[in-house]
Every structure is written in C-alpha cells, then in structure tokens.
Write an enzyme that holds these catalytic residues in place. Structure first.
Site, PDB file in Angstrom:
ATOM      1  CG  HIS A 103     -47.025   1.958  35.980  1.00  0.00           C
ATOM      2  ND1 HIS A 103     -45.995   2.398  35.180  1.00  0.00           N
ATOM      3  CD2 HIS A 103     -47.926   1.378  35.146  1.00  0.00           C
ATOM      4  CE1 HIS A 103     -46.273   2.120  33.917  1.00  0.00           C
ATOM      5  NE2 HIS A 103     -47.436   1.486  33.860  1.00  0.00           N
ATOM      6  CB  SER A 121     -38.410  -0.837  67.096  1.00  0.00           C
ATOM      7  OG  SER A 121     -37.946   0.369  67.676  1.00  0.00           O
ATOM      8  CE  LYS A 162     -41.633   0.050  62.790  1.00  0.00           C
ATOM      9  NZ  LYS A 162     -40.484   0.927  62.612  1.00  0.00           N
ATOM     10  CD  GLU A 164     -36.312  -3.703  56.517  1.00  0.00           C
ATOM     11  OE1 GLU A 164     -35.851  -2.561  56.546  1.00  0.00           O
ATOM     12  OE2 GLU A 164     -36.815  -4.263  57.509  1.00  0.00           O
TER      13      GLU A 164
END
Ligand code: ARG
Length: 462
Positions: free
Chosen positions: A161, A282, A288, A295
């Site tokens: 979980h 970024s 970043k 992704e």
C-alpha cells in the site's frame, strides 16, 4: 474528381483509375514500406522455389533474383521512388522489378497473392521484433542483476500500500523485476513458437493449382513449417496480437519500475540518484532534475496497450478470409514495437547508470515500525503466544511508540513489559533491520544469502 489511369497491377477490368480519395484511403505504402526487406526475402524464396519446381525457368528466376537485389539496394539507400498509385510495398517492388528486368518480373506472382505475401512479410517482421524484445529484456535483466549484486545486503523498506511494511534488501527488490522481465521474455518466446509457421503459398485463400513446395519456402525463410490451412493462413493475425499482448504486459512492468524510479528519485525519498545522462532540467526552476525518461516509459503502456485493443477491434467479427480491414494492422504494431524497444533501451540505460543511496535506504527501512512483525514473531517463538495474541501485544507497543514519537527499539524494557510481562531483554535482538532481513531465509525470501543464491541462478540463465 481526379481521373487516373488504370492500375497496372489489377486495372484490366476497370474503365477508369481510382479517385484520389480512393487512392488515399487504399494505399499502405506510406507505412508498409517498412516491410521491404521481408517482402524481398519472401519473393526471393518464392522465385527460387518456383524454378526448383519447374514452374518458371531458371533463367527467369535468376533475373528475378538479381533484379530483387537491385531493388533492395535502391530502397535501402533511399534511392527509390515509392508510388501511392501502386498502393503497397508488394506492388511497388514488383513494378520496379519489371522496370529493372522486364517481362520476367511478371512471372514472380505465379502461385502467390498479396494476401499470403503480406501475411508472410508481416510475420517475418513481427518475428524479428519478438527477438529484439527478448534481447532488450535480457539486457535490462543484466542491468538489474548488477544492481542486485552490488546491493545484495543493502537494507531498504519493503512496502505494501506504499506504506512501510517490512525491511527488505535492495538486491531482493531488483530481483523482483528480473523475475518479471524474465516472464516477459518467456511470453515473447512462447508467441514466437506459435508464429513461426509460413503462410506463403496459401495464395489468395484456397491454395494453388501449381505444384509448389511450401515446405521449401517455409524452410528458406526460417519458419518451422508451412501453415496447415490456407484460409487460416491469410486471415490470421494472432501472431501480431500475441506480440502486442506480450508487449502490453511488458510495458506494464516497465511502467511499474518507472513509477518506482520517479518516487525514489524525489527529494522526499532520495532512494536513488538518476544519472545526468538520463535526466532533464527545467527551463524555469534551475534546481530541478526531472526523471523524464521514467515518466515517458511509464506512459508508453498507453499506446502499446492501445495498439493491442485497436488490432483486436479490427480483427473481431471479420468473416474469413482476408478483408482490407487487415491493412490497419501494421501501423499499430509498428508504433507499439518502436515504443517498446525505446522504452526497454531507456530503462536499461537508467538502471545501469542509477546510484542507490544506501544510507537513505537503510534509514527509511528503520522507520515506520518496520520490524513490528519480527517482534510479533519473537513473542510466538519465545513466549509461545498464538500469533493473533502476539499481533495484538505488538500493536499496543506500536501505539505506545507512536504516542511517544519514537521507534520500537527506543522503548525501554519496562515499557515493553507493560504490553506483556514475559518480554525480556532478548527482544531487542530482533528489532534491528539487519537481523530482520537476515532471518528471512525461506526460499525466495529477502535474506542476503537467499538473494545471492537467486543472483547466481539468474547469472547461469542469462
Ligand atoms: N496492402 C495490403 C495489406 O496490407 C496487402 C494485401 C492486399 N490484398 C488484397 N487482396 N487487396 O493488407
């Protein structure tokens, strides 16, 4: 309406050529040119067989063989003028062959149809991609295996979980993916066995009256045997569907690993550092470092599974045998295969390059009362409590530690005894994460010895 001249391949019974819109919806050359090398291989095998069977002369077969080599190199070098009017790769190749060698080219299509031709070409292409998927998977497994080897005994939290459950080892977690990708390779392998039958010689649908040798063409193209039913041979696309199904499950596995990498590389987790080579920045936030590759891999399942569904929808309800609907098979499979190969390669690169942050992993493993099960097991083993009671006693101690804002090993013996008077100093021995993982010696468990044994098994297999 644009009136065109008759199609040279099938225009005999037509008074006019097709409308431009008809040509646009009908043509597949825009994408099936990717099958050119399979198409030419199929034609070479077919021509050689026709000559061996005395169906065409050996001089025509020789001219066809030479001419096909010329066409092949023209296409390969980008020196080929594809024509939409000629619809597809099969007719483009044949028409050019005629320009190169003359009338002998017209004999190549004896005892053959585009129906068995496309079924053969596409099978050969999918078979290559199946092999490529297996090699991509093996490379990824090897990358995961070296991660597992480097950190066979590094401690990390195991989750259910996404809540801390029990400490596990980094090696064990890496090996979980080695197993998953191993099953994927197995699925591609199984599909390959079934797909390796040759449709060539089924002709349009019913077979042919020419004395062809389908076993010879099957063998020449590396198939195990010719397909046994000509109707099935031209109308079957199971091989593509099985490829897509295996690819979908594989993409699902990739997306799970990708998701873990996204979570693990976040500032909140810092379980792994991804290399600069597999990260992006970024344009506005200078600090970043984004896990874009992970992704994108996570997202690839969308188009791969989409292709699987799309082809299933194309094929459902098609009466035997060939219908032009089936031309819609190729783009889906091409895109899914491209996406899968890229995702596998990117994942391999990311896994190879990433660094696991051993200290952070271990720190996280020790928090969240991860050894509560070890405490309950100790109560069962040492005090003979039924597991349910031990679970309850441990739960009270977890609640006490939570209220105090400390971890289980920080409770003193009196506090321990408040939950059960039989608890002794010995209990502290099982509360450490190292002892916890070392104790999980059951086959396939997370103990470093077990992990090392499984690594050795996989090394033999890879
Ligand atoms: N371009 C066609 C396809 O991809 C080739 C087969 C055409 N067969 C036919 N009977 N029109 O399916």
């Amino acid at each position: 309406m644009t009136e065109k001249t008759q199609n040279t391949m099938w225009g005999g019974r037509f008074a006019t050529g097709p409308d431009a819109i008809m040509e646009a919806i009908n043509a597949s050359i825009g994408f099936d040119r990717r099958l050119f090398s399979q198409d030419i291989a199929g034609s070479r095998a077919h021509a050689a067989m026709l000559a061996a069977q005395g169906i065409i002369s050996s001089s025509d077969a020789e001219a066809i063989r030479e001419g096909l080599l010329t066409v092949f190199s023209e296409i390969e070098s980008g020196d080929f003028a594809f024509s939409t009017g000629l619809e597809d790769i099969h007719m483009n190749v044949e028409a050019r062959l005629k320009e190169v060698i003359g009338d002998a080219a017209g004999r190549l299509h004896t005892a053959r149809s585009r129906n068995d031709q496309v079924a053969t070409d596409f099978r050969l292409w999918v078979r290559d991609q199946t092999d490529a998927a297996v090699s991509g998977l093996r490379a990824l497994q090897r990358a995961l295996l070296s991660q597992a080897e480097a950190g066979a005994d590094w401690i990390m939290p195991g989750f259910t979980h996404l809540q801390t459950a029990q400490p596990v080892t980094w090696g064990h977690h890496m090996l979980a993916y080695v197993e998953m990708f191993g099953r994927d390779a197995g699925r591609f392998g199984d599909a390959r066995v079934r797909m390796n039958e040759c449709p060539l010689g089924a002709a349009a649908l019913a077979g042919t009256s020419f004395p062809i040798d389908r076993h010879a063409t099957a063998a020449a193209l590396g198939f195990d045997r010719p397909s046994a039913n000509s109707l099935d041979a031209v109308s079957d696309r199971d091989f593509a569907l099985e490829f897509l199904a295996a690819a979908s499950i594989c993409a699902m596995h990739l997306s799970r690993l990708a998701e873990e990498l996204v979570i693990w590389s976040s500032a909140q987790f810092r379980f792994v550092t991804l290399s600069d080579r597999f990260s992006t920045g970024s344009s506005i936030m200078p600090q970043k470092k984004n896990p874009d590759a992970a992704e994108l891999i996570r997202a690839k399942i969308g188009r791969i599974m989409g292709a699987n569904v799309a082809l299933m929808m194309v094929m459902k309800g098609l009466a035997l045998t060939y219908s032009k609907d089936m031309q819609e098979d190729k783009e889906q499979v091409f895109d899914a295969a491209d996406s899968l190969m890229l995702a596998l390669a990117a994942m391999e690169g990311m896994v190879k390059d990433m660094t696991a942050n051993r200290a952070n992993l271990e720190k996280a493993a020790a928090s969240g009362f991860s050894t509560a099960t070890d405490l309950a097991d100790w109560l069962v083993r040492t005090l003979g409590l039924p597991f349910r009671d031990a679970h309850h006693v441990t739960g009270r101690l977890v609640a006490l530690a939570e209220a105090k804002g400390c971890d289980l090993p920080d409770l003193d013996l009196d506090e321990m005894k408040s939950a059960h008077s039989g608890i002794t100093q010995d209990v502290y021995g099982v509360l450490g994460v190292h002892n916890s993982v070392a104790s999980r010696q059951s086959f396939g468990g997370t103990a470093p010895d077990q992990v090392r044994a499984r690594i050795a098994d996989w090394k033999k297999r890879l």
